[in-house]
Write a protein that holds these residues in place. Structure first.
Motif, PDB file in Angstrom:
ATOM      1  N   UNK A 178       2.987  -6.681  20.688  1.00  0.00           N
ATOM      2  CA  UNK A 178       2.269  -7.891  20.321  1.00  0.00           C
ATOM      3  C   UNK A 178       0.830  -7.503  20.004  1.00  0.00           C
ATOM      4  N   UNK A 179       0.344  -7.899  18.830  1.00  0.00           N
ATOM      5  CA  UNK A 179      -1.009  -7.540  18.405  1.00  0.00           C
ATOM      6  C   UNK A 179      -2.029  -8.556  18.918  1.00  0.00           C
ATOM      7  N   UNK A 180      -3.306  -8.154  18.885  1.00  0.00           N
ATOM      8  CA  UNK A 180      -4.369  -9.060  19.332  1.00  0.00           C
ATOM      9  C   UNK A 180      -4.834 -10.002  18.224  1.00  0.00           C
ATOM     10  N   UNK A 181      -4.126  -9.981  17.096  1.00  0.00           N
ATOM     11  CA  UNK A 181      -4.438 -10.904  16.003  1.00  0.00           C
ATOM     12  C   UNK A 181      -3.130 -11.335  15.350  1.00  0.00           C
ATOM     13  N   UNK A 182      -3.195 -12.387  14.566  1.00  0.00           N
ATOM     14  CA  UNK A 182      -1.985 -12.915  13.923  1.00  0.00           C
ATOM     15  C   UNK A 182      -2.100 -12.915  12.398  1.00  0.00           C
ATOM     16  N   UNK A 183      -2.955 -12.042  11.864  1.00  0.00           N
ATOM     17  CA  UNK A 183      -3.146 -12.024  10.408  1.00  0.00           C
ATOM     18  C   UNK A 183      -1.888 -11.610   9.663  1.00  0.00           C
ATOM     19  N   UNK A 184      -1.000 -10.861  10.328  1.00  0.00           N
ATOM     20  CA  UNK A 184       0.266 -10.497   9.679  1.00  0.00           C
ATOM     21  C   UNK A 184       1.132 -11.731   9.477  1.00  0.00           C
ATOM     22  N   UNK A 185       1.141 -12.632  10.468  1.00  0.00           N
ATOM     23  CA  UNK A 185       1.934 -13.848  10.368  1.00  0.00           C
ATOM     24  C   UNK A 185       1.275 -14.867   9.429  1.00  0.00           C
ATOM     25  N   UNK A 186      -0.026 -15.077   9.614  1.00  0.00           N
ATOM     26  CA  UNK A 186      -0.704 -16.172   8.918  1.00  0.00           C
ATOM     27  C   UNK A 186      -1.008 -15.823   7.458  1.00  0.00           C
ATOM     28  N   UNK A 187      -1.488 -14.578   7.229  1.00  0.00           N
ATOM     29  CA  UNK A 187      -1.951 -14.217   5.890  1.00  0.00           C
ATOM     30  C   UNK A 187      -1.099 -13.150   5.214  1.00  0.00           C
ATOM     31  N   UNK A 188      -0.103 -12.644   5.914  1.00  0.00           N
ATOM     32  CA  UNK A 188       0.691 -11.566   5.328  1.00  0.00           C
ATOM     33  C   UNK A 188      -0.066 -10.260   5.233  1.00  0.00           C
ATOM     34  N   UNK A 189      -1.086 -10.087   6.086  1.00  0.00           N
ATOM     35  CA  UNK A 189      -1.903  -8.869   6.110  1.00  0.00           C
ATOM     36  C   UNK A 189      -1.261  -7.887   7.087  1.00  0.00           C
ATOM     37  N   UNK A 190      -0.705  -6.795   6.564  1.00  0.00           N
ATOM     38  CA  UNK A 190       0.060  -5.851   7.379  1.00  0.00           C
ATOM     39  C   UNK A 190      -0.760  -4.675   7.883  1.00  0.00           C
ATOM     40  N   UNK A 191      -2.077  -4.721   7.771  1.00  0.00           N
ATOM     41  CA  UNK A 191      -2.902  -3.538   8.013  1.00  0.00           C
ATOM     42  C   UNK A 191      -2.889  -3.060   9.462  1.00  0.00           C
ATOM     43  N   UNK A 192      -2.512  -3.922  10.415  1.00  0.00           N
ATOM     44  CA  UNK A 192      -2.456  -3.508  11.817  1.00  0.00           C
ATOM     45  C   UNK A 192      -1.022  -3.297  12.314  1.00  0.00           C
ATOM     46  N   UNK A 193      -0.046  -3.461  11.455  1.00  0.00           N
ATOM     47  CA  UNK A 193       1.344  -3.373  11.897  1.00  0.00           C
ATOM     48  C   UNK A 193       1.778  -1.916  12.040  1.00  0.00           C
ATOM     49  N   UNK A 194       2.298  -1.581  13.223  1.00  0.00           N
ATOM     50  CA  UNK A 194       2.976  -0.295  13.423  1.00  0.00           C
ATOM     51  C   UNK A 194       4.442  -0.565  13.119  1.00  0.00           C
ATOM     52  N   UNK A 195       4.916  -0.032  11.997  1.00  0.00           N
ATOM     53  CA  UNK A 195       6.264  -0.362  11.527  1.00  0.00           C
ATOM     54  C   UNK A 195       7.299  -0.107  12.617  1.00  0.00           C
ATOM     55  N   UNK A 196       8.340  -0.918  12.603  1.00  0.00           N
ATOM     56  CA  UNK A 196       9.394  -0.711  13.598  1.00  0.00           C
ATOM     57  C   UNK A 196      10.022   0.672  13.455  1.00  0.00           C
ATOM     58  N   UNK A 197      10.057   1.195  12.243  1.00  0.00           N
ATOM     59  CA  UNK A 197      10.575   2.546  12.048  1.00  0.00           C
ATOM     60  C   UNK A 197       9.662   3.568  12.707  1.00  0.00           C
ATOM     61  N   UNK A 198       8.344   3.330  12.667  1.00  0.00           N
ATOM     62  CA  UNK A 198       7.402   4.219  13.349  1.00  0.00           C
ATOM     63  C   UNK A 198       7.595   4.153  14.866  1.00  0.00           C
ATOM     64  N   UNK A 199       7.891   2.962  15.369  1.00  0.00           N
ATOM     65  CA  UNK A 199       8.156   2.827  16.802  1.00  0.00           C
ATOM     66  C   UNK A 199       9.404   3.622  17.192  1.00  0.00           C
ATOM     67  N   UNK A 200      10.422   3.578  16.352  1.00  0.00           N
ATOM     68  CA  UNK A 200      11.628   4.375  16.603  1.00  0.00           C
ATOM     69  C   UNK A 200      11.291   5.860  16.642  1.00  0.00           C
ATOM     70  N   UNK A 201      10.517   6.319  15.677  1.00  0.00           N
ATOM     71  CA  UNK A 201      10.154   7.738  15.633  1.00  0.00           C
ATOM     72  C   UNK A 201       9.334   8.143  16.855  1.00  0.00           C
ATOM     73  N   UNK A 202       8.511   7.222  17.361  1.00  0.00           N
ATOM     74  CA  UNK A 202       7.717   7.498  18.551  1.00  0.00           C
ATOM     75  C   UNK A 202       8.616   7.798  19.741  1.00  0.00           C
ATOM     76  N   UNK A 203       9.708   7.062  19.865  1.00  0.00           N
ATOM     77  CA  UNK A 203      10.659   7.307  20.956  1.00  0.00           C
ATOM     78  C   UNK A 203      11.139   8.759  20.922  1.00  0.00           C
TER      79      UNK A 203
END
Length: 298
Positions: free
Chosen positions: A41-66
């Motif tokens: 969960x991010x500390x901002x909602x710009x991805x939801x409200x404005x479609x701004x993906x600049x803070x999103x860690x892609x789910x694929x990146x999360x998988x690779x982190x594992x």
């Protein structure tokens, strides 16, 4: 966001990340197989409200982190690995406000052949599963709960259910000696996480479940109700394991009803305590959460 609305919850992650980790110590190998869910969960909602993906860690990146953290740090237990993942996401990404990790451990055990544990061969033993969840918000402590699921048990005596409400809706007779079968689900929350041997505690709770359900191998332990069995198990866990703050236990009934053979006078029997009919639906479901009373220390 429009002031008329507020977020109740939000987050995103990768579900069902499957991983097998092999630890090789000479000719002796050990394995851990997990299925992992990540959620951030991010500390901002710009991805939801404005479609701004600049803070999103892609789910694929999360998988690779594992996979990368497993390679770099190894895997000791579901709890230790979940704590490692939470700590990584919160420390690496300053805009991650909360991390939540679920881990299900696949139940492998080492094959024993000719009285000796095999160096590198294992048997899948799905009679019980080890689970855990870690949730941590930035600046707060990790909230860790561990569980066991899928533990199907049965005993043929030392169980009763009598003296319950007798009104116009009752059809069940008193049962002074019955088959007791259930599929146990238990989960417990830790009050500390530093320096805890999670594997030892999980094994201890597992032993308590066996002891309080089955009892002494020769004499057993009497259960006047599923509710009472749940309570004595929970109390024992809190009494013996100070690292646990609360424990939840659920025991649905898996009924086995005596077959009425008196209907067959020529070949049957007026009494029958050997032949039973398994009935899994509908089923009673008994659950409770027992925790420490913090007010008692005030």
């Amino acid at each position: 966001m429009n002031e008329e609305y507020q977020w109740i919850d939000r987050g995103y992650g990768k579900n069902n990340v499957k991983i097998l980790h092999v630890r090789r110590e000479g000719v002796v190998h050990s394995i851990k197989e997990y299925e992992i869910n990540t959620q951030l969960t991010l500390n901002n909602d710009k991805d939801y409200i404005y479609g701004d993906n600049s803070d999103i860690i892609a789910t694929d990146s999360q998988k690779n982190t594992v996979y990368i953290l497993a390679k770099n740090h190894g895997i000791v237990s579901p709890e230790d690995f979940a704590l490692l993942l939470c700590n990584h996401f919160l420390n690496k990404y300053p805009y991650v406000e909360k991390a939540k990790i679920d881990v299900d451990a696949y139940p492998w055990r080492r094959i024993v052949s000719e009285g000796k544990a095999h160096n590198h061969a294992f048997l899948f033993s799905p009679e019980i599963q080890h689970t855990c969840t870690v949730s941590q918000s930035r600046g707060g402590p990790p909230l860790l709960s561990t569980g066991l699921t899928g533990m199907r048990v049965l005993k043929t005596t030392q169980s009763a259910f009598t003296n319950f409400v007798d009104d116009e809706f009752r059809s069940l007779p008193d049962m002074k000696d019955r088959i007791f079968s259930t599929i146990i689900t238990a989960s417990w929350q830790y009050n500390i996480v530093d320096g805890v041997d999670f594997g030892k505690i999980w094994a201890n709770v597992y032993k308590l479940v066996i002891d309080k359900f089955a009892g002494n191998p020769d004499t057993g332990i009497f259960s006047p109700s599923v509710q009472n069995t749940i309570y004595i198990l929970q109390k024992a866990a809190l009494d013996e394991i100070p690292e646990i703050s609360k424990i939840s236990v659920t025991m649905p009934n898996k009924h086995y009803y005596t077959v009425d053979l008196s209907k067959f006078p020529e070949v049957g029997s007026p009494e029958n305590n050997e032949v039973f009919l398994p009935m899994d639906k509908p089923a009673g479901n008994i659950t409770a959460v027992l925790g420490r009373n913090t007010k008692s220390k005030l």
